[in-house]
Every structure is written in structure tokens, then in C-alpha cells.
Write a protein that holds these residues in place. Structure first.
Motif, short mmCIF file in Angstrom:
data_model
loop_
_atom_site.label_atom_id
_atom_site.label_comp_id
_atom_site.label_asym_id
_atom_site.label_seq_id
_atom_site.Cartn_x
_atom_site.Cartn_y
_atom_site.Cartn_z
N ASP A 104 0.86 -1.18 0.00
CA ASP A 104 0.00 0.00 0.00
C ASP A 104 0.89 1.23 0.00
OD1 ASP A 104 0.19 1.29 2.86
OD2 ASP A 104 0.01 -0.88 3.19
N SER A 105 0.33 2.38 -0.35
CA SER A 105 1.14 3.56 -0.61
C SER A 105 1.74 4.19 0.63
CB SER A 105 0.30 4.61 -1.35
OG SER A 105 -0.88 4.92 -0.64
N GLU A 106 1.41 3.70 1.82
CA GLU A 106 1.99 4.26 3.04
C GLU A 106 2.96 3.29 3.72
OE1 GLU A 106 -1.21 5.68 5.52
OE2 GLU A 106 -2.19 6.64 3.82
N SER A 107 3.27 2.19 3.04
CA SER A 107 4.08 1.14 3.67
C SER A 107 5.49 1.60 4.03
CB SER A 107 4.17 -0.08 2.74
OG SER A 107 2.92 -0.68 2.58
N ARG A 133 3.48 8.45 9.78
CA ARG A 133 2.23 8.10 9.13
C ARG A 133 1.04 8.55 9.98
NH1 ARG A 133 3.35 3.17 8.17
NH2 ARG A 133 2.28 2.14 9.89
N ILE A 134 1.10 8.32 11.27
CA ILE A 134 0.01 8.73 12.15
C ILE A 134 -0.12 10.25 12.16
CG2 ILE A 134 -0.77 8.78 14.55
CD1 ILE A 134 0.51 6.01 14.90
N PHE A 135 1.02 10.94 12.23
CA PHE A 135 0.99 12.40 12.22
C PHE A 135 0.39 12.91 10.91
CE2 PHE A 135 3.03 16.45 11.08
CZ PHE A 135 2.65 17.23 12.17
N GLY A 136 0.78 12.26 9.81
CA GLY A 136 0.26 12.66 8.51
C GLY A 136 -1.24 12.46 8.40
N TYR A 143 -2.16 13.19 3.72
CA TYR A 143 -2.39 12.22 2.65
C TYR A 143 -3.75 12.49 2.01
CZ TYR A 143 1.16 10.02 5.54
OH TYR A 143 2.28 9.78 6.28
N ALA A 144 -3.72 12.84 0.75
CA ALA A 144 -4.97 13.12 0.04
C ALA A 144 -5.74 11.85 -0.26
CB ALA A 144 -4.68 13.88 -1.25
N ASP A 145 -5.01 10.76 -0.50
CA ASP A 145 -5.65 9.50 -0.85
C ASP A 145 -4.66 8.37 -0.64
OD1 ASP A 145 -3.98 9.55 -3.28
OD2 ASP A 145 -5.42 11.03 -4.02
N ARG A 146 -5.08 7.17 -1.01
CA ARG A 146 -4.28 5.98 -0.73
C ARG A 146 -4.49 4.96 -1.84
NH1 ARG A 146 -2.92 3.11 4.29
NH2 ARG A 146 -3.15 0.86 4.04
N VAL A 147 -3.42 4.27 -2.20
CA VAL A 147 -3.51 3.13 -3.12
C VAL A 147 -3.16 1.89 -2.32
CG1 VAL A 147 -2.63 2.04 -5.22
CG2 VAL A 147 -2.92 4.53 -5.13
#
Length: 343
Positions: free
Chosen positions: A186-189, A196-199, A205-209
Motif C-alpha cells: 500500500d502507498s503508506e508502507s 504516518r500517524i501524524f500525517g 495524505y490526500a488519498d491511498r492506493v
């Protein structure tokens, strides 16, 4: 007398299959707006028994948009007569800079411009660039078989191409098979958990794949090339996501670290790359998971996988690898295959 430091296997002789040693590299788009793409165009295109030419869409890893990082693989492909499209789908880093500070600024731009971060936006940049190159190279007038290859984030995008490109591209640009090297699920791996949590809290993060969603549309043969030396995306990170890939023809391959000789072979996250000299080695270890160099893991693993699929029409879940021998005759550790749990 045994060698004190056995040498790794030498590079195979590719001259017999380099039927198009002359080629052109055309550049389209602009690095500043992430529309930049390099099209590798063979002067003597390879055609199979049915007269079809071969196109490989090659998708780079996160912040690795300079083709120099993968260049010898790209040249290996075009010299076999294949068309190769290499889109730099993130802003600001399309070629090696003259100085390190400039290059690092480019990397920062690639990550934070535009803000918030949009993996779907990056994917769409790649897709639009590929469409433009497809039109400019007049491949629309040819009979084309397309294959997708991707590394790291590019591997996720390659696996997500059928779901996210769908009806947005001509049928000729939908893949017959997909090969990926050390893809992320996934795009946050690759983002450390605290960041990641702060983001997520700040809307970075506008979106995720995520392969959990895009994997449902995968109905072509899929081969995932991984390595047990990958500390950024460990093999176990793919145990559940692998099950989300719908294809009935999928296989997970895993190269093994082999320190028997000098230099040793490290099946790390950057094993698909051949050059990370744009940053110091220490920084490469921290940011891309290793120091890239062209070696046996390229020739007899990464490159050989794609060669089998494109030239020999081998199904991606039926690949085989002969890893060669060290100079003292000891076999290089073999590639394991099956599922992530079996690797």
C-alpha cells in the motif's frame, strides 16, 4: 587451493539477443509538473511469431524517478528490440543533478510538492505520460503486447494498473502480464509509523492506493520478485496482501542473501536498481534500503524474470532461475517461490 574470497558469477553474454543495439531515447513532458517520460525506441523492433511488437511500461520506486538508477536494465530491454516507457511520475527528480544539495532538493520536491501527498495523483501522472508517449511513438498504429514492470511504489502501481487505468487507456496498454520487484502493498508502507500517524492527523495524505482494493481487478499472470534481505518491506508484509490478488496465476519469489564470496549478494529493497550514487551510501542504506550496483541479482533474477515473460511467453507464475556459481564452484543460493509464507 580454495579461493580466499570467491568472486560472484560473471555477467551473461547477451549479444545473441541484442538484435537492436541501435536505439533512440525520446523525452516528452516536463519534470517540473511530473509529466516527464523517457521512451526507449529500438531501431530494429523485435516481433514475435505473430508479428506483434513488445512494450514495457517501467514504473520506478518512490522518489527514484531518475532513469540512471535503472539504466542498464532499460538498455538491456531496448537492445532486445522492445519499446520501453519510463515515466517520472513525481516532480523534480528526473535525472541526476550536478551536485548533491540540488538532488536532495529535488527529492524533497518529489515528496511534498504538491501537498497533500496524492498517490492517485502520481499514478495518474504516470498513466497520462504513457498515453502521450504511446501517441508520439505511433505505437497506436502497431500491434502491441504490453507488459508492466515496477519497483517498490512502482510495483504497487504496476499491480494496480488494471484497476486504476481500466477504461482510461486503450486496450493495447493493458498488460498481458505483470512483474514487480520488491513492491509495497500500500502507498503508506514505506512511511515510519509515527510520521504516518501524524500525517493522517494533519491531512497530509490526500488519498491511498492499496492492493487490498486494486488487487481485485488483477486477472493476468503476476510475478512478485522479493528478497529476504529487504528491511524496508519484509517478506512477511506481503502475507495477507498477496491473498488479495485475484489472479489465478500468481507467484511470490524470494532471492536469498548470499555472503559466501566478495562482494556478497544482498537481496535487499534496491536489488532492482543498478546505481544509487546520487546520494551517499549511508543515506542510501537508510532511505532506499541498500546500495545499488549491477550484479548477479539483476542478471539472473530481476532481468531474467522479465526476459522469460516477454521473449519466451513464460507465465509469470512459472518462472525458473539458475543463479550460477561462485568462482570456487559453490552454487549461489537458489530463489524460493510459492507464497510469502513459503519464502
Amino acid at each position: 587451493m580454495p579461493h580466499a574470497h570467491p568472486h560472484p558469477p560473471t555477467k551473461p553474454d547477451y549479444l545473441p539477443v541484442y538484435t537492436s543495439q541501435h536505439y533512440a531515447i525520446q523525452e516528452y513532458g516536463d519534470c517540473a509538473d511530473a509529466s516527464f517520460i523517457r521512451a526507449y525506441i529500438p531501431f530494429n523492433p523485435y516481433r514475435d511469431d505473430n508479428g506483434r511488437v513488445k512494450l514495457i511500461i517501467y514504473l520506478h520506486g518512490f522518489c527514484l524517478g531518475a532513469s540512471e538508477i535503472y539504466q542498464s536494465h532499460l538498455l538491456h530491454l531496448v537492445q532486445q528490440g522492445y519499446y520501453v516507457f519510463f515515466p517520472s511520475y513525481q516532480r523534480g527528480f528526473c535525472r541526476y543533478g550536478d551536485t548533491l544539495p540540488a538532488t536532495m532538493q529535488d527529492l524533497i520536491k518529489a515528496l511534498f510538492n504538491p501537498f497533500p501527498i496524492s498517490p492517485h495523483g502520481w499514478f495518474n501522472n504516470a498513466m497520462r505520460s504513457v498515453l502521450h508517449a504511446y501517441e508520439q511513438t505511433r505505437l497506436a498504429d502497431a500491434h502491441v503486447d504490453t507488459y508492466l514492470f515496477g519497483h517498490s511504489l512502482g510495483g504497487l502501481f504496476a499491480l494496480s494498473w488494471p484497476a486504476l487505468a481500466g477504461e482510461k487507456v486503450p486496450e493495447a496498454l493493458l498488460p498481458r502480464q505483470i512483474i514487480t520487484a520488491n513492491p509495497i502493498p500500500d502507498s503508506e508502507s514505506l512511511i515510519p509509523t509515527p510520521i504516518r500517524i501524524f500525517g493522517q492527523m494533519t491531512g497530509a495524505y490526500a488519498d491511498r492506493v492499496d492492493i487490498a482494493h486494486t488487487g481485485r481487478a488483477l486477472d493476468v499472470p503476476v510475478g512478485i520478485l522479493h528478497g529476504n534481505g529487504d528491511i524496508l518491506v519484509p517478506v512477511k508484509a506481503w502475507e495477507r496482501p498477496f491473498e488479495m490478488i485475484a489472479s489465478a496465476h500468481k507467484r511470490f519469489y524470494c532471492a536469498q542473501n548470499d555472503p559466501h564470496g566478495k562482494p556478497g549478494l544482498v537481496a535487499d529493497h534496491i536489488q532492482a536498481g543498478i546505481d544509487t550514487t546520487f546520494i551517499p551510501d549511508v543515506m542510501a542504506m537508510m532511505s532506499v534500503g541498500g546500495i545499488a550496483s549491477e550484479n548477479n541479482l539483476n542478471w539472473r533474477y530481476i532481468w531474467h524474470a522479465l526476459d522469460q515473460v516477454v521473449r519466451h511467453n513464460t507465465r509469470a507464475d512459472q518462472l525458473s532461475f539458475a543463479m550460477g556459481e561462485w568462482s570456487d564452484g559453490v552454487p549461489v543460493k537458489s530463489v524460493r517461490s510459492g507464497t510469502p509464507r513459503e519464502c
